[in-house]
Write an enzyme that holds these catalytic residues in place. Structure first.
Site, PDB file in Angstrom:
ATOM      1  N   LYS A 291      48.562  51.589  57.305  1.00 36.84           N
ATOM      2  CA  LYS A 291      49.277  51.250  56.086  1.00 36.84           C
ATOM      3  C   LYS A 291      50.393  52.261  55.859  1.00 36.84           C
ATOM      4  O   LYS A 291      50.193  53.464  55.971  1.00 36.84           O
ATOM      5  CB  LYS A 291      48.300  51.262  54.897  1.00 36.84           C
ATOM      6  CG  LYS A 291      48.788  50.506  53.689  1.00 36.84           C
ATOM      7  CD  LYS A 291      47.676  50.369  52.651  1.00 36.84           C
ATOM      8  CE  LYS A 291      48.128  49.523  51.482  1.00 36.84           C
ATOM      9  NZ  LYS A 291      47.061  49.356  50.470  1.00 36.84           N
ATOM     10  N   GLU A 377      33.888  40.064  43.453  1.00 35.52           N
ATOM     11  CA  GLU A 377      33.698  39.939  42.003  1.00 35.52           C
ATOM     12  C   GLU A 377      32.398  39.239  41.639  1.00 35.52           C
ATOM     13  O   GLU A 377      31.726  39.618  40.670  1.00 35.52           O
ATOM     14  CB  GLU A 377      34.882  39.181  41.394  1.00 35.52           C
ATOM     15  CG  GLU A 377      36.211  39.918  41.483  1.00 35.52           C
ATOM     16  CD  GLU A 377      36.972  39.645  42.764  1.00 35.52           C
ATOM     17  OE1 GLU A 377      38.091  40.152  42.903  1.00 35.52           O
ATOM     18  OE2 GLU A 377      36.431  38.902  43.628  1.00 35.52           O
ATOM     19  N   ARG A 405      37.059  34.628  39.005  1.00 35.57           N
ATOM     20  CA  ARG A 405      36.406  34.342  40.280  1.00 35.57           C
ATOM     21  C   ARG A 405      34.883  34.454  40.180  1.00 35.57           C
ATOM     22  O   ARG A 405      34.173  34.064  41.104  1.00 35.57           O
ATOM     23  CB  ARG A 405      36.920  35.298  41.353  1.00 35.57           C
ATOM     24  CG  ARG A 405      38.433  35.412  41.398  1.00 35.57           C
ATOM     25  CD  ARG A 405      38.909  36.241  42.564  1.00 35.57           C
ATOM     26  NE  ARG A 405      38.965  35.447  43.783  1.00 35.57           N
ATOM     27  CZ  ARG A 405      39.288  35.932  44.973  1.00 35.57           C
ATOM     28  NH1 ARG A 405      39.542  37.213  45.113  1.00 35.57           N
ATOM     29  NH2 ARG A 405      39.338  35.162  46.034  1.00 35.57           N
TER      30      ARG A 405
END
Length: 633
Positions: A291, A377, A405
């Protein structure tokens, strides 16, 4: 090797190769020898464009080579390329005809922060929430097969997004239907494997080659005639691969796993993708990237450099910073530590939002009571339910848009059982440049219909702190929803004093009009009230509603105005309207909130103005309704 840059360019860099690759069709005309320079120019151009607009760029820097390779090998947009989440899709936007519009990124009427179907034919699926790419690409592959179309489906998913159950549901389903598709796992945190280097790259080339595939199928036909021979050979191959590559899990699910390979090695990427493009069935390629690759500060600190704010031009006057207090998330983080010190039963849960929800201090001070469940979640909510069953006091810190969600778990696992779980719901209301996928537009609507749920809307930081304590001590599920950013900088009371449940507060007494405010629009309402000599009530509680206060306002005013940064349909204002109807009260009511359409990305102030929730908008709406009432009288 990719070049490393140390500063964000203030002047648009020279990009002679990138200038010839404005679309994937043009990109595919380049020679392979030019692609390394293309990657360097694309990385530099990404730094420049995001420096001018702000936005996510750490993830995008990490997939420069992968983006080039995918568009180079596959016939996009005929072949369907689906990016998960979309934080890493800026290089994709640049290479798909949108380079000249990148300076409009995340601005009103400009390019969206994430892939969007209405924006480009190359954006095959709209995203924003994680872990949807494999399901979407699988659906595309099945539909293409049913229609007799020869096209490829490719899903690019990060190692973080792969932690969500939805991703594994799709991984489990694809082999069942024999889908011809490719999943590219972009592992940018080495959370799955560190086995990267020359050997693994070499093995990937062999295992993905047509020769190996043909030999494997030929051997299968021969050995299948011998009792038990093929099974022995298959398991021998599986164990050998398992010792060298970490793909046993994916192989057991039915995927042909290749990798891990270096995601910044363009020749290996292109060679491997070409081999895999011609293989049938579910294919899984594991690439390891860094990243922030190519930008030194981001490589060292990818969290800080996950996204940046717009850079001011050189020589621009320095704008004095307005004094501001802590963000709402900071207030929550401090409250969590204070309550944890007061009650050893408290446990903190987050679905991969430690920094965003400000659980950093709590995680360091109470590591045994801190649980980051990754992007999961549904699991976060049911985990809290299980904890509450055993007498613990779980606090789930979650963004409003992400709680959507886990709605079934909220109802079925928490509310039906009336368990003591507190939901600290961050990013409620409009969030600005990330647009409708990240806006918390519906939480009051989907929360207030749940039996037994306590729902609170603070108007400032201190109210929020007291509401968190109120919800924590409430016997049953409770929610405090608060916005992104800072508030009016209210003085924080140091204690942990709860509020009286279901009790609103009159902030200003006036005539004719009563403004019933649910949340952070209180300062705007007070400003309007001074002009109109209106009453202002800080309602505080959406559920239970302060019915006595509503009746009092209805009996003493000509017009009630409800104000909320939530969908008007089914929101807090609807609760007031339902109560008036149940009591046969005919006082006129005006609902102000978010309209029945998705409010597009812009600056938060622009979005608020569009919805008529700034002071001018509120005043105009009230005056218009009063004029209408007077014309009928």
């Amino acid at each position: 090797m990719p070049k490393t840059f140390h500063e964000i360019p203030r002047v648009r860099p020279a990009t002679p190769v990138l200038d010839r690759a404005a679309t994937p069709e043009q990109l595919r005309r380049l020679g392979e020898a030019e692609l390394e320079e293309l990657a360097n120019e694309l990385r530099q151009d990404l730094l420049y464009s995001v420096g001018r607009t702000g936005g996510h760029f750490g993830a995008g820097l990490g997939v420069i080579e992968l983006t080039i390779a995918l568009h180079y090998v596959y016939d996009t947009p005929k072949d369907r390329l689906v990016w998960d989440v979309g934080h890493q899709a800026y290089p994709h936007k640049i290479l798909t005809g949108r380079r000249e519009r990148m300076e409009s990124l995340r601005q009103k009427d400009g390019l969206a922060a994430f892939p969007r179907r209405s924006e480009s034919e190359y954006d095959t699926f709209g995203v924003g929430h994680s872990s949807t790419s494999i399901s979407a690409a699988l659906g595309m592959a099945i539909a293409a097969r049913m229609q007799g179309k020869k096209r490829k489906s490719i899903a690019v998913i990060g190692d973080g997004a792969l932690t969500a159950g939805m991703a594994f549901e799709a991984l489990n389903h694809a082999p069942e239907v024999g889908a011809d598709m490719l999943v590219v796992l972009n592992d940018n945190d080495m959370s799955i494997s560190r086995n990267v280097g020359g050997l693994s790259n070499y093995l990937a080339k062999i295992l993905s080659s047509r020769t190996y595939s043909s030999m494997r199928e030929g051997s299968k036909k021969v050995l299948s005639r011998l009792p038990g021979a093929w099974e022995i050979a298959r398991r021998t191959e599986e164990y050998a691969k398992g010792m060298l590559v970490p793909g046993t899990l994916f192989e057991e699910l039915g995927w042909n796993y290749i990798g891990p390979i270096d995601g910044h090695d363009l020749p290996t990427l292109i060679g491997t993708l070409r081999n895999m493009r011609d293989l049938s069935g579910p294919q899984f390629l594991h690439v390891v990237t860094k990243k922030g690759k190519g930008f030194a500060p981001a490589e060292v600190d990818p969290i800080t450099w996950h996204a940046i704010s717009k850079l001011e031009p050189i020589g621009a006057p320095v704008k004095p910073k307005k004094p501001s207090g802590p963000k709402y998330s900071n207030v929550f983080g401090q409250w969590l530590c204070d309550m944890a010190a007061a009650d050893p039963r408290l446990l903190g849960i987050t679905p991969a939002m430690k920094e965003g929800s400000d659980l950093v201090d709590f995680s360091e001070r109470y590591p045994d009571r801190y649980f980051d469940v990754a992007i999961a979640e549904q699991h976060a909510v049911t985990l809290a339910a299980g904890m509450a069953c055993e007498g613990a006091k779980p606090v789930v810190a979650i963004y409003s848009t992400f709680l959507q969600r886990a709605y079934d778990q909220l109802i079925h696992d928490v509310a039906v059982q009336n368990l003591d779980v507190l939901f600290a719901i961050d990013r409620a209301g409009l969030v600005g440049e990330d647009g409708p996928t990240h806006a918390g537009s519906f939480d009051l609507t989907y929360l207030r219909c749940i039996p037994g749920m306590l729902v609170m809307t603070p108007s400032d930081e201190n109210e929020m702190r007291r509401m968190l304590t109120t919800g924590y001590h409430f016997e049953g599920p409770a929610a405090v929803r608060y916005p992104r950013g800072t508030g009016p900088n209210a003085r924080l009371e140091p204690g942990l004093e709860p509020l009286e449940i279901g009790k609103a507060v009159m902030r200003r007494e006036g005539k004719q009009v009563a403004l019933l405010v649910f949340g952070v629009q209180l300062p705007e309402a007070m400003q309007v009230a001074e002009t109109l000599d209106a009453t202002v009530v800080d309602m505080r509680f959406v559920k239970p509603l302060d019915e006595a206060m509503v009746r009092q306002m209805a009996d003493s005013h000509d017009l009630l105005v409800t104000i909320e940064e939530n969908s008007i349909m089914g929101g807090a204002g609807s609760a007031v309207g339902e109560f008036l109807a149940s009591q046969n009260l005919s006082t006129p009511i005006l609902h102000l909130g978010l309209p029945d359409y998705y409010v597009e990305h812009a600056k938060p102030s622009e979005m608020i103005k569009e919805c008529g929730l700034d002071a001018a908008g509120i005043e105009a709406a009230v005056r218009a309704r009063l004029a209408n009432l007077h014309s009928r009288s």
